[in-house]
Design a protein around this motif. Structure first.
Motif, PDB file in Angstrom:
ATOM      1  N   ARG A  89       0.990  -1.243  -0.060  1.00 27.21           N
ATOM      2  CA  ARG A  89      -0.117   0.153  -0.063  1.00 27.21           C
ATOM      3  C   ARG A  89       0.829   1.304   0.081  1.00 27.21           C
ATOM      4  NH1 ARG A  89      -4.400   2.424   2.603  1.00 27.21           N
ATOM      5  NH2 ARG A  89      -5.239   4.163   1.056  1.00 27.21           N
ATOM      6  N   LEU A  90       1.883   1.017   0.678  1.00 24.22           N
ATOM      7  CA  LEU A  90       3.035   2.309   0.776  1.00 24.22           C
ATOM      8  C   LEU A  90       3.383   2.994  -0.882  1.00 24.22           C
ATOM      9  CD1 LEU A  90       5.172   1.465   3.797  1.00 24.22           C
ATOM     10  CD2 LEU A  90       3.717   3.521   3.555  1.00 24.22           C
ATOM     11  N   LYS A  91       3.182   1.858  -1.768  1.00 27.97           N
ATOM     12  CA  LYS A  91       3.621   2.331  -3.001  1.00 27.97           C
ATOM     13  C   LYS A  91       2.766   3.383  -3.703  1.00 27.97           C
ATOM     14  CE  LYS A  91       5.845  -1.771  -4.853  1.00 27.97           C
ATOM     15  NZ  LYS A  91       5.891  -3.104  -5.900  1.00 27.97           N
ATOM     16  N   ASP A  92       1.335   3.341  -3.148  1.00 29.66           N
ATOM     17  CA  ASP A  92       0.286   4.521  -3.440  1.00 29.66           C
ATOM     18  C   ASP A  92       0.703   5.799  -3.431  1.00 29.66           C
ATOM     19  OD1 ASP A  92      -1.219   2.165  -4.198  1.00 29.66           O
ATOM     20  OD2 ASP A  92      -2.596   2.469  -2.467  1.00 29.66           O
ATOM     21  N   PHE A  93       1.824   5.904  -2.259  1.00 34.85           N
ATOM     22  CA  PHE A  93       2.223   7.316  -1.850  1.00 34.85           C
ATOM     23  C   PHE A  93       3.519   7.384  -2.178  1.00 34.85           C
ATOM     24  CE2 PHE A  93      -0.821   5.629   0.950  1.00 34.85           C
ATOM     25  CZ  PHE A  93      -1.837   6.466   1.160  1.00 34.85           C
ATOM     26  N   GLY A  94       4.295   6.594  -3.190  1.00 39.02           N
ATOM     27  CA  GLY A  94       5.408   6.919  -3.789  1.00 39.02           C
ATOM     28  C   GLY A  94       6.423   6.383  -2.642  1.00 39.02           C
ATOM     29  N   LEU A  95       6.341   5.639  -1.777  1.00 36.14           N
ATOM     30  CA  LEU A  95       7.106   5.119  -0.895  1.00 36.14           C
ATOM     31  C   LEU A  95       7.512   3.572  -0.843  1.00 36.14           C
ATOM     32  CD1 LEU A  95       5.638   7.034   2.399  1.00 36.14           C
ATOM     33  CD2 LEU A  95       7.573   7.561   1.011  1.00 36.14           C
ATOM     34  N   PRO A 108      12.623  18.802   8.519  1.00 35.46           N
ATOM     35  CA  PRO A 108      13.854  18.997   7.913  1.00 35.46           C
ATOM     36  C   PRO A 108      15.007  18.012   8.574  1.00 35.46           C
ATOM     37  CG  PRO A 108      12.901  21.083   8.334  1.00 35.46           C
ATOM     38  CD  PRO A 108      12.009  20.081   8.894  1.00 35.46           C
ATOM     39  N   ILE A 109      14.672  17.466   9.575  1.00 35.06           N
ATOM     40  CA  ILE A 109      15.670  16.782  10.532  1.00 35.06           C
ATOM     41  C   ILE A 109      15.500  15.395   9.963  1.00 35.06           C
ATOM     42  CG2 ILE A 109      16.025  15.704  12.834  1.00 35.06           C
ATOM     43  CD1 ILE A 109      15.505  18.662  13.837  1.00 35.06           C
ATOM     44  N   TRP A 110      14.274  15.071  10.121  1.00 42.09           N
ATOM     45  CA  TRP A 110      13.741  13.522   9.540  1.00 42.09           C
ATOM     46  C   TRP A 110      14.001  13.294   8.193  1.00 42.09           C
ATOM     47  CZ3 TRP A 110       7.935  13.536  11.768  1.00 42.09           C
ATOM     48  CH2 TRP A 110       7.992  13.573  13.144  1.00 42.09           C
ATOM     49  N   GLY A 111      14.139  14.429   7.321  1.00 44.20           N
ATOM     50  CA  GLY A 111      14.420  14.130   5.786  1.00 44.20           C
ATOM     51  C   GLY A 111      16.187  13.819   5.620  1.00 44.20           C
ATOM     52  N   LYS A 112      16.789  13.999   6.615  1.00 39.55           N
ATOM     53  CA  LYS A 112      18.248  13.424   6.792  1.00 39.55           C
ATOM     54  C   LYS A 112      18.585  12.201   7.311  1.00 39.55           C
ATOM     55  CE  LYS A 112      19.698  18.478   7.045  1.00 39.55           C
ATOM     56  NZ  LYS A 112      20.470  19.374   7.956  1.00 39.55           N
ATOM     57  N   ALA A 113      17.405  11.437   7.750  1.00 40.84           N
ATOM     58  CA  ALA A 113      17.566  10.369   8.818  1.00 40.84           C
ATOM     59  C   ALA A 113      17.237   9.254   7.627  1.00 40.84           C
ATOM     60  CB  ALA A 113      16.710  10.404   9.863  1.00 40.84           C
ATOM     61  N   ASP A 114      17.706   8.079   8.105  1.00 46.10           N
ATOM     62  CA  ASP A 114      17.662   6.741   7.254  1.00 46.10           C
ATOM     63  C   ASP A 114      16.187   6.073   7.415  1.00 46.10           C
ATOM     64  OD1 ASP A 114      18.129   4.744   5.162  1.00 46.10           O
ATOM     65  OD2 ASP A 114      19.315   3.527   6.957  1.00 46.10           O
ATOM     66  N   PHE A 115      15.026   6.859   7.320  1.00 45.44           N
ATOM     67  CA  PHE A 115      13.758   6.292   7.064  1.00 45.44           C
ATOM     68  C   PHE A 115      12.977   7.242   6.471  1.00 45.44           C
ATOM     69  CE2 PHE A 115      14.037   8.664  11.234  1.00 45.44           C
ATOM     70  CZ  PHE A 115      13.100   9.600  11.269  1.00 45.44           C
ATOM     71  N   PRO A 158      11.532  22.544   1.048  1.00 46.36           N
ATOM     72  CA  PRO A 158      11.873  21.591   0.157  1.00 46.36           C
ATOM     73  C   PRO A 158      12.198  20.297   0.819  1.00 46.36           C
ATOM     74  CG  PRO A 158      13.048  23.519  -0.397  1.00 46.36           C
ATOM     75  CD  PRO A 158      12.375  23.707   0.975  1.00 46.36           C
ATOM     76  N   LEU A 159      11.517  19.293   0.235  1.00 45.60           N
ATOM     77  CA  LEU A 159      11.530  18.021   0.899  1.00 45.60           C
ATOM     78  C   LEU A 159      11.974  16.852   0.117  1.00 45.60           C
ATOM     79  CD1 LEU A 159       8.080  17.759   2.874  1.00 45.60           C
ATOM     80  CD2 LEU A 159      10.335  18.182   3.849  1.00 45.60           C
ATOM     81  N   PRO A 160      12.934  15.757   0.671  1.00 42.45           N
ATOM     82  CA  PRO A 160      13.287  14.658  -0.141  1.00 42.45           C
ATOM     83  C   PRO A 160      12.049  13.791  -0.596  1.00 42.45           C
ATOM     84  CG  PRO A 160      13.737  14.356   2.343  1.00 42.45           C
ATOM     85  CD  PRO A 160      13.381  15.756   2.126  1.00 42.45           C
ATOM     86  N   SER A 161      12.360  12.898  -1.493  1.00 43.67           N
ATOM     87  CA  SER A 161      11.323  12.050  -1.826  1.00 43.67           C
ATOM     88  C   SER A 161      10.788  11.013  -0.727  1.00 43.67           C
ATOM     89  CB  SER A 161      11.511  11.258  -3.064  1.00 43.67           C
ATOM     90  OG  SER A 161      13.027  10.445  -2.990  1.00 43.67           O
ATOM     91  N   SER A 162      11.681  10.830   0.199  1.00 45.54           N
ATOM     92  CA  SER A 162      11.294  10.105   1.538  1.00 45.54           C
ATOM     93  C   SER A 162      10.378  10.326   2.190  1.00 45.54           C
ATOM     94  CB  SER A 162      12.585   9.555   2.224  1.00 45.54           C
ATOM     95  OG  SER A 162      13.309  10.746   2.656  1.00 45.54           O
TER      96      SER A 162
END
Length: 363
Positions: free
Chosen positions: A176-182, A210-217, A237-241
């Motif tokens: 299901r996460l694919k529905d959100f590009g994850l 911004p902090i979570w965007g740099k983390a490995d999740f 601006p946010l990463p694709s994650s």
């Protein structure tokens, strides 16, 4: 079985009722059902959409402070008893079940007066006003949290769990996460404050992104429909994650692929996450009666299944606390195991057993 069921005002009262109906149908034990609500409550939109028979009573809830409107509340309750008895005489139920909210007061009270078997279900750790009143008249009181048992007559209380738990217990990891590009196979943090959103949670998450965007999740953040437009404009601006959405339809289906949930501590949410064993950070709503969400959250936290953070505690260390927990797979696994132990995956079956026993005694 002919069933009259009533519960309204919030999803926490409505969804357990619908889950119970679904389980009865699945077991072939339901001949007919009538759902009783109010014309303006949330149930008036949710229940008819399911195709169930739906009847309304003209009721309103008590104000927590002294108010002249409470006199109107009493008047409406007394006035609705005649209509409630007519509904019962016309439908001829074998049993009447209430899942909470003021709307259930008149129909359950009338059923008790008419000597129809009655059960109320209390899904929170603090007893609702209507259920406390009804407990003196009904045959059984089904509860989820053992802490609430003392609010009711001891001989009537039985622990069954929340029927919503059984509805989701069989869900498996999916894509299901694919529905959100994850990526369904990557550690995922889910944040939501309910369908309407929660401003304080949204503010804390915006500061954390911004902090979570740099983390490995990866992060899936549901803002609530009413807040989405404003938040979207203020997003950096946010990463694709990181994905930000207004709402997630069929929320339970996504839970099996979630590594950590941040949410309120409503009874339905807790039933779902304990049935599936999902570790959580719970941020209780301060705008509920008797702070029951805080006590709901503490019930899980004391067992190691969740962390409780109040809104005033959403300070500067919140983003890093989440990162630390997301990166600690062993800690989250322990929380998941503790959560699973609290779950009641056969809650509907347990409640149905209570109902069936009452009916057998009547015969």
């Amino acid at each position: 079985m002919r069933l009259v069921i009533s519960g309204g005002g919030t999803g926490g009262h409505i969804y357990p009722a619908l889950a119970l109906i679904e389980a009865l149908k699945a077991e072939g034990k339901l001949d007919d059902v009538l759902y009783v609500g109010t014309e303006h409550g949330l149930e008036s939109r949710i229940v008819p959409a399911t195709g169930l028979k739906f009847a309304t009573l003209d009721l309103q809830g008590f104000k927590r402070s002294l108010s002249l409107s409470n006199l109107t509340t009493v008047k409406k309750f007394i006035g609705s008893l005649g209509q409630a008895k007519k509904l019962l005489r016309d439908f001829k139920p074998d049993i009447v079940v209430g899942t909470g909210g003021y709307v259930s007061g008149a129909i359950l009270f009338a059923a008790a007066q008419m000597h129809i078997p009655t059960v109320i279900h209390e899904s929170n750790s603090v007893a609702g006003v209507t259920n406390k009143f009804l407990s003196h008249f009904v045959d059984r009181v089904a509860i989820v949290f053992p802490e609430v048992a003392s609010a009711f007559p001891a001989k009537k209380v039985v622990v069954t769990g929340n029927p919503r738990a059984q509805q989701v217990a069989g869900l498996k990891p999916n894509d299901r996460l694919k529905d959100f590009g994850l990526d369904p196979h990557k550690r995922t943090l889910l944040v939501f404050g309910g369908s309407r959103g929660a401003p304080k949670i949204n503010e804390a998450v915006l500061a954390a992104l911004p902090i979570w965007g740099k983390a490995d999740f990866q992060v899936l953040f549901a803002t609530g429909r009413s807040h989405y437009g404003t938040i979207k404009k203020s997003l950096p601006p946010l990463p694709s994650s990181i994905k930000v959405v207004p709402y997630i339809d069929d929320m339970p289906s996504i839970l099996p692929d979630i590594g950590l949930l941040i949410s309120r501590a409503g009874a339905t949410t807790l039933a779902e996450i304990t049935a599936l064993g999902i570790p959580a950070i719970l941020i209780p709503s301060p705008n509920v009666t008797h702070h029951h969400q805080y006590l709901n959250a503490q019930s899980l936290t004391k067992q190691g299944a969740a962390l409780t953070i109040t809104e005033p505690e959403l300070g500067q260390d919140f983003p890093q606390r989440v990162v630390t927990l997301m990166e600690d797979d062993a800690k989250r696994a322990a929380m998941a195991q503790a959560s699973k132990k609290l779950g009641v995956p056969d809650a509907s079956d347990q409640l149905i057993a209570v109902m069936t026993t009452l009916l057998s005694k009547r015969r």
